[in-house]
Design a protein around this motif. Structure first.
Motif, PDB file in Angstrom:
ATOM      1  N   GLU A 127       0.821  -1.208   0.000  1.00  0.00           N
ATOM      2  CA  GLU A 127       0.000   0.000   0.000  1.00  0.00           C
ATOM      3  C   GLU A 127       0.860   1.266   0.000  1.00  0.00           C
ATOM      4  N   GLN A 128       1.939   1.249   0.769  1.00  0.00           N
ATOM      5  CA  GLN A 128       2.834   2.410   0.806  1.00  0.00           C
ATOM      6  C   GLN A 128       3.524   2.622  -0.539  1.00  0.00           C
ATOM      7  N   ILE A 129       3.958   1.534  -1.149  1.00  0.00           N
ATOM      8  CA  ILE A 129       4.614   1.638  -2.460  1.00  0.00           C
ATOM      9  C   ILE A 129       3.630   2.169  -3.496  1.00  0.00           C
ATOM     10  N   ALA A 130       2.393   1.695  -3.421  1.00  0.00           N
ATOM     11  CA  ALA A 130       1.371   2.163  -4.359  1.00  0.00           C
ATOM     12  C   ALA A 130       1.155   3.664  -4.216  1.00  0.00           C
ATOM     13  N   GLU A 131       1.116   4.132  -2.977  1.00  0.00           N
ATOM     14  CA  GLU A 131       0.935   5.566  -2.740  1.00  0.00           C
ATOM     15  C   GLU A 131       2.137   6.356  -3.241  1.00  0.00           C
ATOM     16  N   LEU A 132       3.327   5.828  -2.991  1.00  0.00           N
ATOM     17  CA  LEU A 132       4.553   6.512  -3.384  1.00  0.00           C
ATOM     18  C   LEU A 132       4.667   6.630  -4.902  1.00  0.00           C
ATOM     19  N   LEU A 133       4.355   5.546  -5.602  1.00  0.00           N
ATOM     20  CA  LEU A 133       4.488   5.516  -7.061  1.00  0.00           C
ATOM     21  C   LEU A 133       3.218   5.959  -7.776  1.00  0.00           C
ATOM     22  N   GLN A 134       2.146   6.155  -6.985  1.00  0.00           N
ATOM     23  CA  GLN A 134       0.856   6.583  -7.535  1.00  0.00           C
ATOM     24  C   GLN A 134       0.330   5.587  -8.572  1.00  0.00           C
ATOM     25  N   ILE A 135       0.333   4.319  -8.168  1.00  0.00           N
ATOM     26  CA  ILE A 135      -0.199   3.244  -8.994  1.00  0.00           C
ATOM     27  C   ILE A 135      -1.066   2.351  -8.108  1.00  0.00           C
ATOM     28  N   PRO A 136      -1.952   1.528  -8.690  1.00  0.00           N
ATOM     29  CA  PRO A 136      -2.802   0.649  -7.882  1.00  0.00           C
ATOM     30  C   PRO A 136      -1.985  -0.376  -7.096  1.00  0.00           C
ATOM     31  N   VAL A 137      -2.527  -0.797  -5.953  1.00  0.00           N
ATOM     32  CA  VAL A 137      -1.863  -1.807  -5.128  1.00  0.00           C
ATOM     33  C   VAL A 137      -1.676  -3.095  -5.924  1.00  0.00           C
ATOM     34  N   GLY A 138      -2.677  -3.443  -6.712  1.00  0.00           N
ATOM     35  CA  GLY A 138      -2.581  -4.656  -7.521  1.00  0.00           C
ATOM     36  C   GLY A 138      -1.410  -4.607  -8.491  1.00  0.00           C
ATOM     37  N   THR A 139      -1.121  -3.421  -9.014  1.00  0.00           N
ATOM     38  CA  THR A 139       0.011  -3.264  -9.927  1.00  0.00           C
ATOM     39  C   THR A 139       1.326  -3.471  -9.191  1.00  0.00           C
ATOM     40  N   VAL A 140       1.399  -2.967  -7.959  1.00  0.00           N
ATOM     41  CA  VAL A 140       2.606  -3.156  -7.146  1.00  0.00           C
ATOM     42  C   VAL A 140       2.843  -4.645  -6.902  1.00  0.00           C
ATOM     43  N   LYS A 141       1.794  -5.356  -6.513  1.00  0.00           N
ATOM     44  CA  LYS A 141       1.921  -6.790  -6.243  1.00  0.00           C
ATOM     45  C   LYS A 141       2.336  -7.543  -7.502  1.00  0.00           C
ATOM     46  N   SER A 142       1.768  -7.149  -8.625  1.00  0.00           N
ATOM     47  CA  SER A 142       2.096  -7.804  -9.886  1.00  0.00           C
ATOM     48  C   SER A 142       3.559  -7.586 -10.256  1.00  0.00           C
ATOM     49  N   ARG A 143       4.034  -6.342 -10.087  1.00  0.00           N
ATOM     50  CA  ARG A 143       5.429  -6.040 -10.420  1.00  0.00           C
ATOM     51  C   ARG A 143       6.388  -6.755  -9.473  1.00  0.00           C
ATOM     52  N   ASN A 144       6.012  -6.841  -8.204  1.00  0.00           N
ATOM     53  CA  ASN A 144       6.849  -7.555  -7.241  1.00  0.00           C
ATOM     54  C   ASN A 144       6.943  -9.032  -7.622  1.00  0.00           C
ATOM     55  N   HIS A 145       5.810  -9.612  -7.995  1.00  0.00           N
ATOM     56  CA  HIS A 145       5.779 -11.015  -8.400  1.00  0.00           C
ATOM     57  C   HIS A 145       6.625 -11.245  -9.650  1.00  0.00           C
ATOM     58  N   LEU A 146       6.488 -10.361 -10.629  1.00  0.00           N
ATOM     59  CA  LEU A 146       7.247 -10.501 -11.869  1.00  0.00           C
ATOM     60  C   LEU A 146       8.746 -10.345 -11.622  1.00  0.00           C
ATOM     61  N   ALA A 147       9.102  -9.420 -10.722  1.00  0.00           N
ATOM     62  CA  ALA A 147      10.519  -9.201 -10.416  1.00  0.00           C
ATOM     63  C   ALA A 147      11.132 -10.438  -9.771  1.00  0.00           C
ATOM     64  N   ILE A 148      10.435 -10.999  -8.773  1.00  0.00           N
ATOM     65  CA  ILE A 148      10.932 -12.200  -8.103  1.00  0.00           C
ATOM     66  C   ILE A 148      11.024 -13.358  -9.093  1.00  0.00           C
ATOM     67  N   LYS A 149      10.021 -13.480  -9.940  1.00  0.00           N
ATOM     68  CA  LYS A 149      10.013 -14.547 -10.942  1.00  0.00           C
ATOM     69  C   LYS A 149      11.204 -14.413 -11.883  1.00  0.00           C
TER      70      LYS A 149
END
Length: 204
Positions: A150-172
């Motif tokens: 949620e904090q990252i989403a606020e910082l980057l001004q993107i949806p929380v779902g997008t943050v989770k997706s990018r985190n998942h893709l990065a780890i993958k």
């Protein structure tokens, strides 16, 4: 970093104590420099961006909401200045591309290091640096600052779902490049270790 001490100096700076700026700088520069260096690979650009961030900090301080963590607010300035830098790099890249088509010599001042693709290595540092900027940014704030989605989403001004997706893709993606155990157990430790390495090369 002692957040309580930082808050005290920020309060004094807001109150008009200009000498407090040096203390705020000393308390934040290592983490801030490490953050920018993780997002921008050209060392000369890193120094310029960090200088601009502190200049903008001074200008924007009157608008700072004391109800919000200062470091989180400061990272908002980091994202803004790094984004500005990326737009400038892209414009210079397009100019270089145009000159190349016209068979002109490229400008020697262009930041080639920032546009080069890192060679494939198993080292975690190299793997992280190879991630696309959007994925690298999420990984940085997730593991380096331990911010919530949620904090990252606020910082980057993107949806929380997008943050989770990018985190998942990065780890993958990291799992494809480095040992699985390194990714799952060593990512956070690696990022903090890289911070210590950068301290030695950080400008005074």
């Amino acid at each position: 970093m002692d957040n309580q001490e930082l808050d005290q100096w920020v309060d004094r700076l807001i109150a008009g104590d200009e000498a407090a700026f040096d203390h705020v700088y000393q308390l934040t520069r290592t983490k801030l420099y490490g953050t920018v260096a993780s997002l921008v690979h050209n060392r000369e650009d890193v120094n310029d961006i960090v200088s601009e961030i502190y200049y903008q900090l001074w200008r924007a301080l009157p608008s700072y909401d004391r109800k919000r963590p200062f470091l989180f607010w400061l990272n908002g300035l980091v994202i803004k200045q790094v984004s500005n830098w990326r737009r400038q790099v892209w414009r210079r890249f397009r100019l270089l591309e145009k000159r190349t088509r016209l068979h002109e010599e490229p400008d020697a001042s262009l930041p080639g290091d920032a546009l080069m693709v890192t060679e494939t290595q198993r080292d975690m540092q190299q793997a992280i640096s190879r991630l696309p900027f959007k994925l690298r940014t999420v990984i940085l704030y997730r593991f380096y600052y331990e911010y919530t989605y949620e904090q990252i989403a606020e910082l980057l001004q993107i949806p929380v779902g997008t943050v989770k997706s990018r985190n998942h893709l990065a780890i993958k993606q990291l799992r494809k490049w480095v040992d699985l155990k390194q990714v799952e157990e060593g990512l956070c430790e690696h990022v903090h270790r890289e911070e210590n390495k950068r301290v030695a090369s950080e400008p005074n």
